[in-house]
Design an enzyme around this catalytic site. Structure first.
Site, PDB file in Angstrom:
ATOM      1  N   ARG A  80       0.873  -1.187   0.000  1.00 41.39           N
ATOM      2  CA  ARG A  80       0.000   0.000   0.000  1.00 41.39           C
ATOM      3  C   ARG A  80       0.909   1.235   0.000  1.00 41.39           C
ATOM      4  O   ARG A  80       0.899   2.066   0.878  1.00 41.39           O
ATOM      5  CB  ARG A  80      -0.939   0.016   1.213  1.00 41.39           C
ATOM      6  CG  ARG A  80      -1.932   1.205   1.158  1.00 41.39           C
ATOM      7  CD  ARG A  80      -3.072   1.087   2.171  1.00 41.39           C
ATOM      8  NE  ARG A  80      -2.630   0.795   3.513  1.00 41.39           N
ATOM      9  CZ  ARG A  80      -2.001   1.652   4.317  1.00 41.39           C
ATOM     10  NH1 ARG A  80      -1.747   2.872   3.915  1.00 41.39           N
ATOM     11  NH2 ARG A  80      -1.636   1.290   5.525  1.00 41.39           N
TER      12      ARG A  80
ATOM     13  N   TYR B  92     -19.764  10.084 -15.946  1.00 37.77           N
ATOM     14  CA  TYR B  92     -20.018   8.712 -15.479  1.00 37.77           C
ATOM     15  C   TYR B  92     -20.858   8.743 -14.183  1.00 37.77           C
ATOM     16  O   TYR B  92     -20.532   9.483 -13.243  1.00 37.77           O
ATOM     17  CB  TYR B  92     -18.651   8.070 -15.246  1.00 37.77           C
ATOM     18  CG  TYR B  92     -18.660   6.633 -14.792  1.00 37.77           C
ATOM     19  CD1 TYR B  92     -19.166   5.612 -15.593  1.00 37.77           C
ATOM     20  CD2 TYR B  92     -18.093   6.279 -13.565  1.00 37.77           C
ATOM     21  CE1 TYR B  92     -19.126   4.292 -15.177  1.00 37.77           C
ATOM     22  CE2 TYR B  92     -18.045   4.955 -13.152  1.00 37.77           C
ATOM     23  CZ  TYR B  92     -18.575   3.973 -13.962  1.00 37.77           C
ATOM     24  OH  TYR B  92     -18.529   2.660 -13.553  1.00 37.77           O
TER      25      TYR B  92
ATOM     26  N   ASP C 109     -11.459  12.343 -17.373  1.00 40.58           N
ATOM     27  CA  ASP C 109     -11.601  10.890 -17.443  1.00 40.58           C
ATOM     28  C   ASP C 109     -11.375  10.532 -18.910  1.00 40.58           C
ATOM     29  O   ASP C 109     -12.213  10.811 -19.768  1.00 40.58           O
ATOM     30  CB  ASP C 109     -13.011  10.506 -16.967  1.00 40.58           C
ATOM     31  CG  ASP C 109     -13.233   8.999 -16.928  1.00 40.58           C
ATOM     32  OD1 ASP C 109     -12.611   8.287 -17.746  1.00 40.58           O
ATOM     33  OD2 ASP C 109     -14.046   8.547 -16.107  1.00 40.58           O
TER      34      ASP C 109
ATOM     35  N   LYS D 277     -11.232  -1.099 -18.626  1.00 33.28           N
ATOM     36  CA  LYS D 277     -11.807  -1.056 -19.982  1.00 33.28           C
ATOM     37  C   LYS D 277     -10.729  -1.425 -21.006  1.00 33.28           C
ATOM     38  O   LYS D 277     -10.187  -2.501 -20.935  1.00 33.28           O
ATOM     39  CB  LYS D 277     -12.453   0.305 -20.217  1.00 33.28           C
ATOM     40  CG  LYS D 277     -13.335   0.784 -19.041  1.00 33.28           C
ATOM     41  CD  LYS D 277     -14.569  -0.068 -18.839  1.00 33.28           C
ATOM     42  CE  LYS D 277     -15.232   0.111 -17.485  1.00 33.28           C
ATOM     43  NZ  LYS D 277     -15.573   1.450 -17.072  1.00 33.28           N
TER      44      LYS D 277
HETATM   45  C1  LIG Z   1     -15.931   2.066 -15.788  1.00 33.50           C
HETATM   46  C2  LIG Z   1     -15.683   3.523 -15.751  1.00 33.50           C
HETATM   47  C3  LIG Z   1     -15.185   4.142 -14.603  1.00 33.50           C
HETATM   48  C4  LIG Z   1     -14.986   3.408 -13.317  1.00 33.50           C
HETATM   49  O1  LIG Z   1     -13.988   2.462 -13.401  1.00 33.50           O
HETATM   50  P1  LIG Z   1     -14.002   1.131 -12.474  1.00 33.50           P
HETATM   51  O2  LIG Z   1     -12.725   0.479 -12.870  1.00 33.50           O
HETATM   52  O3  LIG Z   1     -15.230   0.371 -12.811  1.00 33.50           O
HETATM   53  O4  LIG Z   1     -14.019   1.606 -11.061  1.00 33.50           O
HETATM   54  C5  LIG Z   1     -14.923   5.494 -14.660  1.00 33.50           C
HETATM   55  N1  LIG Z   1     -15.154   6.212 -15.771  1.00 33.50           N
HETATM   56  C6  LIG Z   1     -15.646   5.660 -16.886  1.00 33.50           C
HETATM   57  C7  LIG Z   1     -15.888   6.512 -18.078  1.00 33.50           C
HETATM   58  C8  LIG Z   1     -15.943   4.305 -16.905  1.00 33.50           C
HETATM   59  O5  LIG Z   1     -16.473   3.756 -17.994  1.00 33.50           O
END
Ligand SMILES: *Cc1c(COP(=O)(O)O)cnc(C)c1O
Length: 388
Positions: A56, A109, A176, A201
């Site tokens: 951590r 999101y 993001d 993703k």
């Molecule tokens: C999936 C997603 C997140 C969150 O990510 P996790 O790994 O599920 O916590 C944040 N922003 C976008 C655009 C996403 O598609």
């Protein structure tokens, strides 16, 4: 040193000379690190950012992934997290204090919005941009938080313009960048302070791992490391870091193929009179979005469409006919997925949010566009048969 994206994703950081000739990096599956002397131990504890003390904190496997992601985004430093939300929440916890305001630009999101709703309990406000940034900024605006492209309607905003205005006002900017990945968009080169990813993703890419990352200048990432990471504790495990390093090796290649498959599927969708809108940045008109080519070098495979006749029954009929597109959340993996925000009783709510009742979202995978198109054709046929 200037590395190409392909080099960073593949060979960069491999150290066969230190790692007994192994091509693949070792997984340091350890929670802690030990020291030869008590002096060395106390010295390391004073600066955990630079020393291996506890997982951590800094772990060598995760550190390799962080170096690769920082280079890909053309940033100084990266910190990885146990999820995208771990990364996102760490940015808010680290940079904001009571009395601050966050300005959201574009569709955000859902869980990120929910988090900011929760932070109202700590006297942190937020609002959504009306499009006129100068008038949206308040005296206490501390952070402008952007998604571009968004991940439901895939709208894009002018990143250079936003970062320029924010700098004039001394406001932090974070984006993001999950939709485009650093292969197709590098927001730090457009003046953004922080670029955030859900590694779950495209970057992981195989739907077998959950992770997140934040990239930016040393000054900001050190702050995030201390408060948002070490104290919040959303650690990415060394095993998962290894899987994401493996995902990265094919990221440039996969992104080109996702793009190619997606553009072919879009050509097909354009021939369907049942489809009144295709939401994907490749479809936005040049005259309205002249900045796109300056900020993006390609398109990923996440799109949505609006059916002429929406509603729960039609959407369910269409989706239930599909077999190549699996029904599920998330996106950006090798497999094609289908999803819709519609539920049996939320039509009014959706319309309030500016989302049509005919919206279907697809994540175009790597199966080959012909198979996917044949699958969609079955969905459209089923729509015809309920009409007649
Ligand atoms: C999936 C997603 C997140 C969150 O990510 P996790 O790994 O599920 O916590 C944040 N922003 C976008 C655009 C996403 O598609």
């Amino acid at each position: 040193m200037n590395y190409t994206d392909e080099e960073i994703c593949t060979q960069y950081g491999d150290q066969p000379e230190y790692n007994r000739g192994s091509v693949s990096p070792p997984i340091y599956q350890t929670s802690l690190f030990t020291f030869d002397t008590f002096e060395a131990f106390t010295h390391a504890q004073l600066n955990e950012r630079e020393n291996y003390v506890y997982t951590r904190g800094v772990n060598p496997t995760t550190e390799l992934l962080e170096k690769k992601l920082a280079l890909l985004e053309r940033g100084e430093q990266c910190k990885c997290f146990g999820s995208g939300m771990g990364a996102i929440s760490s940015v808010f916890f680290s940079l904001l204090k009571s009395g601050d305001h966050v300005l959201f630009v574009n569709n955000i999101y859902g869980p990120t919005q929910q988090l900011l709703e929760h932070l109202q309990n700590f006297n942190i406000e937020h609002s959504f941009s009306t499009g006129d940034l100068e008038s949206d900024i308040k005296p206490h605006t501390k952070l402008i938080y952007v998604e571009s492209p968004g991940t439901m309607l895939m709208n894009v905003v002018d990143l250079k313009k936003i970062s320029t205005v924010a700098r004039q006002h001394g406001i932090y900017t974070a984006i993001d960048n999950t939709w485009a990945t650093p292969i197709f968009q590098k927001p730090l080169t457009l003046g953004f302070d922080l670029s955030i990813h859900s590694l779950t993703k495209y970057i992981g890419g195989h739907s077998d791992v959950v992770g997140g990352a934040v990239i930016g200048a040393h000054r900001l990432i050190d702050q995030i490391f201390e408060y948002g990471f070490q104290l919040n504790g959303a650690v990415l495990s060394p095993q998962d870091s290894f899987l994401i390093i493996r995902g990265l090796r094919t990221l440039p290649l996969r992104m080109r193929q996702h793009q190619d498959n997606c553009l072919r599927v879009i050509q097909y969708l354009k021939t369907k009179e049942e489809v009144i809108k295709i939401n994907h940045p490749s479809q936005w008109k040049e005259e309205d979005f002249s900045f796109i080519n300056d900020q993006m070098t390609g398109y990923s495979g996440l799109l949505s469409i609006e059916l002429k006749e929406g509603g729960f029954k039609n959407i369910a009929t269409f989706i239930n006919q599909l077999s190549r597109f699996k029904i599920g959340v998330s996106w950006g993996g090798y497999e094609s997925l289908v999803n819709s925000p519609i539920k049996e009783n939320n039509e009014v709510e959706l319309i309030d949010q500016g989302i049509g009742t005919g919206l279907i979202r697809f994540s175009i995978g790597l199966e080959g566009s012909d198979l996917l198109i044949a699958d969609l054709e079955r969905g459209f046929k089923a729509l015809h048969s309920i009409k007649s």
